[in-house]
Design an enzyme around this catalytic site. Structure first.
Site, short mmCIF file in Angstrom:
data_model
loop_
_atom_site.label_atom_id
_atom_site.label_comp_id
_atom_site.label_asym_id
_atom_site.label_seq_id
_atom_site.Cartn_x
_atom_site.Cartn_y
_atom_site.Cartn_z
N HIS A 172 0.85 -1.19 0.00
CA HIS A 172 0.00 0.00 0.00
C HIS A 172 0.88 1.24 0.00
O HIS A 172 1.93 1.27 0.65
CB HIS A 172 -0.92 0.02 1.24
CG HIS A 172 -2.01 1.03 1.15
ND1 HIS A 172 -1.80 2.37 1.40
CD2 HIS A 172 -3.33 0.91 0.84
CE1 HIS A 172 -2.94 3.03 1.25
NE2 HIS A 172 -3.88 2.17 0.90
N GLU B 47 -7.82 -4.18 -0.20
CA GLU B 47 -8.45 -4.74 -1.39
C GLU B 47 -8.21 -6.25 -1.53
O GLU B 47 -9.01 -6.96 -2.14
CB GLU B 47 -7.91 -4.05 -2.66
CG GLU B 47 -8.66 -2.81 -3.05
CD GLU B 47 -8.31 -1.63 -2.17
OE1 GLU B 47 -9.25 -1.02 -1.64
OE2 GLU B 47 -7.13 -1.32 -2.02
#
Length: 377
Positions: free
Chosen positions: A260, A316
């Site tokens: 991320h 996600e």
């Protein structure tokens, strides 16, 4: 007057571009909070109560809870004109493109029935419609009729009923509530910042939200949830994960859902979503997909660890497994993201608009002048 020295960053990494009191992303520590409340303390709170907190910085009163629930249920029902409009959309159009296109076409309310201003009223009106637009688009794609929300039902109970045509279990509603709270807000992410840029021009809130939805669609942003689960489907089984990861890294193919931009520690949302996925994925297909995702994460950690680096799955990565277990098709995953993140978009619009200033960065010109002395024929 001499020009001030500019900071150059092609991706704005490390550049502070504004202030917010809505959420705090502490990337080094792996902490996320909404309005100074840790995300771990919010996942079991009723969804709309968290939405109110994100929007207005305070918990709703009992009367505000009732008014908000009534408002959302009332406006979630699509009007005949809205159903007609949705019916004109190509059934094969990706739900995110459908949302981006239809949000600006909704007829906005002009009264302030909630007492929080017309912008807040219109933003919540859009939030109410998005769930029904998603469910309606899915139903039409199956050659089925659009279903209306049932008065008095919880937000996500209504959505799953409108989407599938049958009532969900209490466990399914609880899981969807938690998953959507986790992705409701995340500071100056790409979609939110795009909405702030749009808002800075004094465009209306529906334009700002549409800009945010369009930005969220990208695979490097919200679209990673769809891409991650489709990756697991393509791999097929956990035994093939090692080879897939090695080949991807060797060919510089990005492994969707791993790592991320903000977090240097475990994404706090993924910490919560992973055990949720384990709890929900009970049938053989879902168990295999989840086991494949886990194997991919472990293979990535081994490969990066061998180079002295660390990497973890982001929100996600495991969210797709949760949605899959709820019967949501992969191409609807990002629209589900938008259904939750819209409350963050509204909150940023409301925070930014009173101190509005046009966002206009400078560019570093790199053009080459024509050759000296060369003239047109």
């Amino acid at each position: 007057m001499p020009e001030t020295q500019s900071v150059y960053s092609s991706d704005l990494a490390g550049v502070v571009v504004g202030e917010t009191a809505i959420s705090d992303v502490q990337g080094e520590a792996g902490v996320l909070s909404y309005r100074d409340i840790d995300i771990n303390d919010l996942v079991d709170v009723p969804f709309l109560h968290v939405a109110w907190l994100v929007l207005f910085g305070e918990w709703p009163t009992e009367s505000e809870k009732r008014a908000l629930k009534s408002f959302i249920c009332q406006h979630a029902a699509l009007t005949d004109n809205e159903k007609l409009l949705l019916g004109q959309v190509n059934r094969e159009l990706h739900p995110m493109l459908m949302l981006q296109g239809l949000v600006p076409l909704l007829e906005m309310p002009t009264e302030d029935t909630l007492g929080r201003g017309v912008d807040a009223e219109q933003g919540l009106f859009i939030a109410a419609k998005i769930s029904s637009l998603i469910a309606g688009h899915h139903r039409l794609g199956q050659n089925k009729s659009i279903l209306d929300p049932i008065p008095g039902k919880l937000r996500h109970e209504n959505f799953l009923t409108m989407f599938h045509g049958r009532a969900p279990t209490r466990e399914q509603v609880r899981m969807l509530d938690a998953a959507q709270i986790l992705q409701m807000e995340h500071s100056f992410n790409a979609g939110t910042f795009a909405g702030r840029v749009c808002a800075s021009t004094l465009a209306p809130i529906q334009s700002s939200i549409s800009a945010s939805i369009g930005t969220l669609f990208g695979k490097l942003h919200g679209g990673a949830d769809q891409a991650a689960l489709e990756m697991a489907i393509a791999i097929g089984s956990p035994e093939k994960a090692d080879e897939y990861v090695r080949n991807s890294l060797a060919n510089k193919v990005k492994i969707m859902g791993m790592g991320h931009r903000e977090y240097r520690a475990v994404d706090p949302r993924a910490k919560i979503l992973k055990p949720m996925a384990v709890e929900l994925c009970r049938d053989d297909e879902s168990k295999n997909l989840l086991a494949t995702l886990v194997a991919v994460e472990e293979a990535c950690q081994r490969e990066f660890g061998a180079k002295g680096k660390e990497i973890w799955a982001n929100v996600e990565f495991y969210k797709g497994a949760v949605f899959h277990s709820l019967g949501i098709p992969t191409h609807y995953f990002t629209a589900m993201f938008a259904q939750a993140r819209v409350y963050g978009y509204i909150a940023h619009f409301l925070e930014f608009r009173p101190q509005n200033k046009l966002i206009r960065p400078r560019a570093l010109y790199t053009g080459t002048p024509p050759e000296a002395g060369k003239t047109a024929a």
